[in-house]
Each structure stands twice: as C-alpha cells, then as structure tokens.
Design a protein around this motif. Structure first.
Motif, PDB file in Angstrom:
ATOM      1  N   THR A   2       0.850  -1.194   0.000  1.00  0.00           N
ATOM      2  CA  THR A   2       0.000   0.000   0.000  1.00  0.00           C
ATOM      3  C   THR A   2       0.882   1.239   0.000  1.00  0.00           C
ATOM      4  OG1 THR A   2      -0.139  -0.036   2.419  1.00  0.00           O
ATOM      5  CG2 THR A   2      -1.932  -1.069   1.205  1.00  0.00           C
ATOM      6  N   GLU A   3       0.470   2.266  -0.718  1.00  0.00           N
ATOM      7  CA  GLU A   3       1.204   3.526  -0.781  1.00  0.00           C
ATOM      8  C   GLU A   3       1.154   4.165   0.604  1.00  0.00           C
ATOM      9  OE1 GLU A   3       2.741   7.206  -1.258  1.00  0.00           O
ATOM     10  OE2 GLU A   3       0.667   7.018  -0.674  1.00  0.00           O
ATOM     11  N   ALA A   4       2.320   4.573   1.141  1.00  0.00           N
ATOM     12  CA  ALA A   4       2.371   5.092   2.507  1.00  0.00           C
ATOM     13  C   ALA A   4       3.380   6.215   2.660  1.00  0.00           C
ATOM     14  CB  ALA A   4       2.683   3.950   3.471  1.00  0.00           C
ATOM     15  N   GLY A   5       3.558   7.031   1.644  1.00  0.00           N
ATOM     16  CA  GLY A   5       4.531   8.115   1.710  1.00  0.00           C
ATOM     17  C   GLY A   5       4.234   9.111   2.807  1.00  0.00           C
ATOM     18  N   THR A   6       2.985   9.507   2.965  1.00  0.00           N
ATOM     19  CA  THR A   6       2.605  10.475   3.993  1.00  0.00           C
ATOM     20  C   THR A   6       2.767   9.893   5.388  1.00  0.00           C
ATOM     21  OG1 THR A   6       1.005  11.426   2.458  1.00  0.00           O
ATOM     22  CG2 THR A   6       0.747  11.990   4.770  1.00  0.00           C
ATOM     23  N   GLU A   7       2.319   8.659   5.560  1.00  0.00           N
ATOM     24  CA  GLU A   7       2.451   7.998   6.868  1.00  0.00           C
ATOM     25  C   GLU A   7       3.924   7.851   7.254  1.00  0.00           C
ATOM     26  OE1 GLU A   7       1.319   3.759   9.025  1.00  0.00           O
ATOM     27  OE2 GLU A   7       0.614   4.159   6.996  1.00  0.00           O
ATOM     28  N   TRP A   8       4.777   7.447   6.291  1.00  0.00           N
ATOM     29  CA  TRP A   8       6.199   7.310   6.568  1.00  0.00           C
ATOM     30  C   TRP A   8       6.797   8.660   6.948  1.00  0.00           C
ATOM     31  CZ3 TRP A   8      10.323   9.694   4.149  1.00  0.00           C
ATOM     32  CH2 TRP A   8      11.576   9.304   4.602  1.00  0.00           C
ATOM     33  N   TYR A   9       6.495   9.717   6.215  1.00  0.00           N
ATOM     34  CA  TYR A   9       7.069  11.030   6.512  1.00  0.00           C
ATOM     35  C   TYR A   9       6.622  11.533   7.879  1.00  0.00           C
ATOM     36  CZ  TYR A   9       8.701  15.772   6.276  1.00  0.00           C
ATOM     37  OH  TYR A   9       9.340  16.940   6.573  1.00  0.00           O
ATOM     38  N   ASP A  10       5.372  11.302   8.251  1.00  0.00           N
ATOM     39  CA  ASP A  10       4.896  11.712   9.574  1.00  0.00           C
ATOM     40  C   ASP A  10       5.702  11.038  10.680  1.00  0.00           C
ATOM     41  OD1 ASP A  10       2.993  13.342   8.434  1.00  0.00           O
ATOM     42  OD2 ASP A  10       1.352  11.888   8.687  1.00  0.00           O
ATOM     43  N   ARG A  11       5.963   9.745  10.537  1.00  0.00           N
ATOM     44  CA  ARG A  11       6.778   9.030  11.539  1.00  0.00           C
ATOM     45  C   ARG A  11       8.237   9.485  11.498  1.00  0.00           C
ATOM     46  NH1 ARG A  11       4.840   2.750  11.897  1.00  0.00           N
ATOM     47  NH2 ARG A  11       2.657   3.200  12.336  1.00  0.00           N
ATOM     48  N   TRP A  12       8.779   9.645  10.307  1.00  0.00           N
ATOM     49  CA  TRP A  12      10.172  10.049  10.143  1.00  0.00           C
ATOM     50  C   TRP A  12      10.410  11.432  10.742  1.00  0.00           C
ATOM     51  CZ3 TRP A  12      15.035   9.241   9.717  1.00  0.00           C
ATOM     52  CH2 TRP A  12      15.894  10.155   9.147  1.00  0.00           C
ATOM     53  N   SER A  13       9.490  12.365  10.538  1.00  0.00           N
ATOM     54  CA  SER A  13       9.672  13.727  11.043  1.00  0.00           C
ATOM     55  C   SER A  13       9.597  13.795  12.569  1.00  0.00           C
ATOM     56  CB  SER A  13       8.654  14.678  10.418  1.00  0.00           C
ATOM     57  OG  SER A  13       7.345  14.316  10.781  1.00  0.00           O
ATOM     58  N   GLN A  14       9.052  12.764  13.207  1.00  0.00           N
ATOM     59  CA  GLN A  14       9.007  12.708  14.668  1.00  0.00           C
ATOM     60  C   GLN A  14      10.194  11.946  15.263  1.00  0.00           C
ATOM     61  OE1 GLN A  14       6.711  14.371  16.465  1.00  0.00           O
ATOM     62  NE2 GLN A  14       6.010  15.147  14.494  1.00  0.00           N
ATOM     63  N   SER A  15      11.045  11.373  14.432  1.00  0.00           N
ATOM     64  CA  SER A  15      12.151  10.561  14.924  1.00  0.00           C
ATOM     65  C   SER A  15      13.297  11.420  15.430  1.00  0.00           C
ATOM     66  CB  SER A  15      12.667   9.624  13.834  1.00  0.00           C
ATOM     67  OG  SER A  15      13.369  10.363  12.847  1.00  0.00           O
ATOM     68  N   GLU A  16      14.082  10.860  16.315  1.00  0.00           N
ATOM     69  CA  GLU A  16      15.234  11.561  16.882  1.00  0.00           C
ATOM     70  C   GLU A  16      16.273  11.859  15.791  1.00  0.00           C
ATOM     71  OE1 GLU A  16      18.712  10.784  20.193  1.00  0.00           O
ATOM     72  OE2 GLU A  16      16.820   9.715  20.371  1.00  0.00           O
ATOM     73  N   THR A  17      16.451  10.952  14.856  1.00  0.00           N
ATOM     74  CA  THR A  17      17.399  11.153  13.765  1.00  0.00           C
ATOM     75  C   THR A  17      17.043  12.381  12.957  1.00  0.00           C
ATOM     76  OG1 THR A  17      17.713   8.758  13.634  1.00  0.00           O
ATOM     77  CG2 THR A  17      18.464  10.067  11.757  1.00  0.00           C
ATOM     78  N   TYR A  18      15.766  12.535  12.634  1.00  0.00           N
ATOM     79  CA  TYR A  18      15.318  13.686  11.855  1.00  0.00           C
ATOM     80  C   TYR A  18      15.498  14.971  12.652  1.00  0.00           C
ATOM     81  CZ  TYR A  18      12.196  16.792   9.266  1.00  0.00           C
ATOM     82  OH  TYR A  18      11.674  17.834   8.561  1.00  0.00           O
ATOM     83  N   MET A  19      15.191  14.942  13.918  1.00  0.00           N
ATOM     84  CA  MET A  19      15.288  16.153  14.743  1.00  0.00           C
ATOM     85  C   MET A  19      16.725  16.591  14.958  1.00  0.00           C
ATOM     86  SD  MET A  19      12.325  15.591  17.526  1.00  0.00           S
ATOM     87  CE  MET A  19      10.658  15.251  17.040  1.00  0.00           C
ATOM     88  N   CYS A  20      17.684  15.680  14.847  1.00  0.00           N
ATOM     89  CA  CYS A  20      19.103  16.018  15.020  1.00  0.00           C
ATOM     90  C   CYS A  20      19.728  16.570  13.743  1.00  0.00           C
ATOM     91  CB  CYS A  20      19.875  14.793  15.466  1.00  0.00           C
ATOM     92  SG  CYS A  20      19.493  14.281  17.146  1.00  0.00           S
ATOM     93  N   MET A  21      19.005  16.544  12.638  1.00  0.00           N
ATOM     94  CA  MET A  21      19.565  17.025  11.366  1.00  0.00           C
ATOM     95  C   MET A  21      19.599  18.528  11.314  1.00  0.00           C
ATOM     96  SD  MET A  21      17.880  14.393   8.720  1.00  0.00           S
ATOM     97  CE  MET A  21      19.169  13.851   7.633  1.00  0.00           C
TER      98      MET A  21
END
Length: 72
Positions: free
Chosen positions: A53-72
């Motif tokens: 199933t297409e999940a680009g939006t769902e993936w980005y929502d989770r990714w943007s809340q991750s510690e890795t993303y916040m440290c960038m």
C-alpha cells in the motif's frame, strides 16, 4: 476495475509491506521490488502490487518525529 492504490505505486514510491516501510526500486505492471528507504539494498523481489500500500505520507509523519530527523 483496477484498485486505485496500485495505480499510484511507481518506482521511487514509499510503500508499506508486512509492517515495514520500503521504497519501490523497480516497478512492472503487476509486481514491484522493495528496497530500503535510504540506501539501495533490495529486501523483497517480485512482490505483487496488491500486497503493498502507498504510505509516503504515513512514513514522513513518523520520520519527522524521529530523533534522527530532529538532530539534522
């Protein structure tokens, strides 16, 4: 009638399969190969499009809340 979700899946799309997120590395009429979102390692080959199933939006929502993303 073709499922609208399968028609949206193209090479480069982020999809959900078996509880994980993958990038479509190759797309044919009925099947896809799934690779990691970052990098090029292919994890699944020859998966029928109806199983993902297409999940680009769902993936980005989770990714943007991750510690890795916040440290960038």
């Amino acid at each position: 009638m073709e499922n609208n979700l399968t028609s949206e899946i193209n090479s480069g799309s982020i999809v959900k399969f078996e509880g994980g997120f993958y990038r479509v590395s190759r797309c044919t009429k009925n099947k896809v190969n799934l690779a990691s979102v970052f990098g090029g390692r292919i994890y699944h080959k020859g998966i029928v499009k109806s199983e993902v199933t297409e999940a680009g939006t769902e993936w980005y929502d989770r990714w943007s809340q991750s510690e890795t993303y916040m440290c960038m």
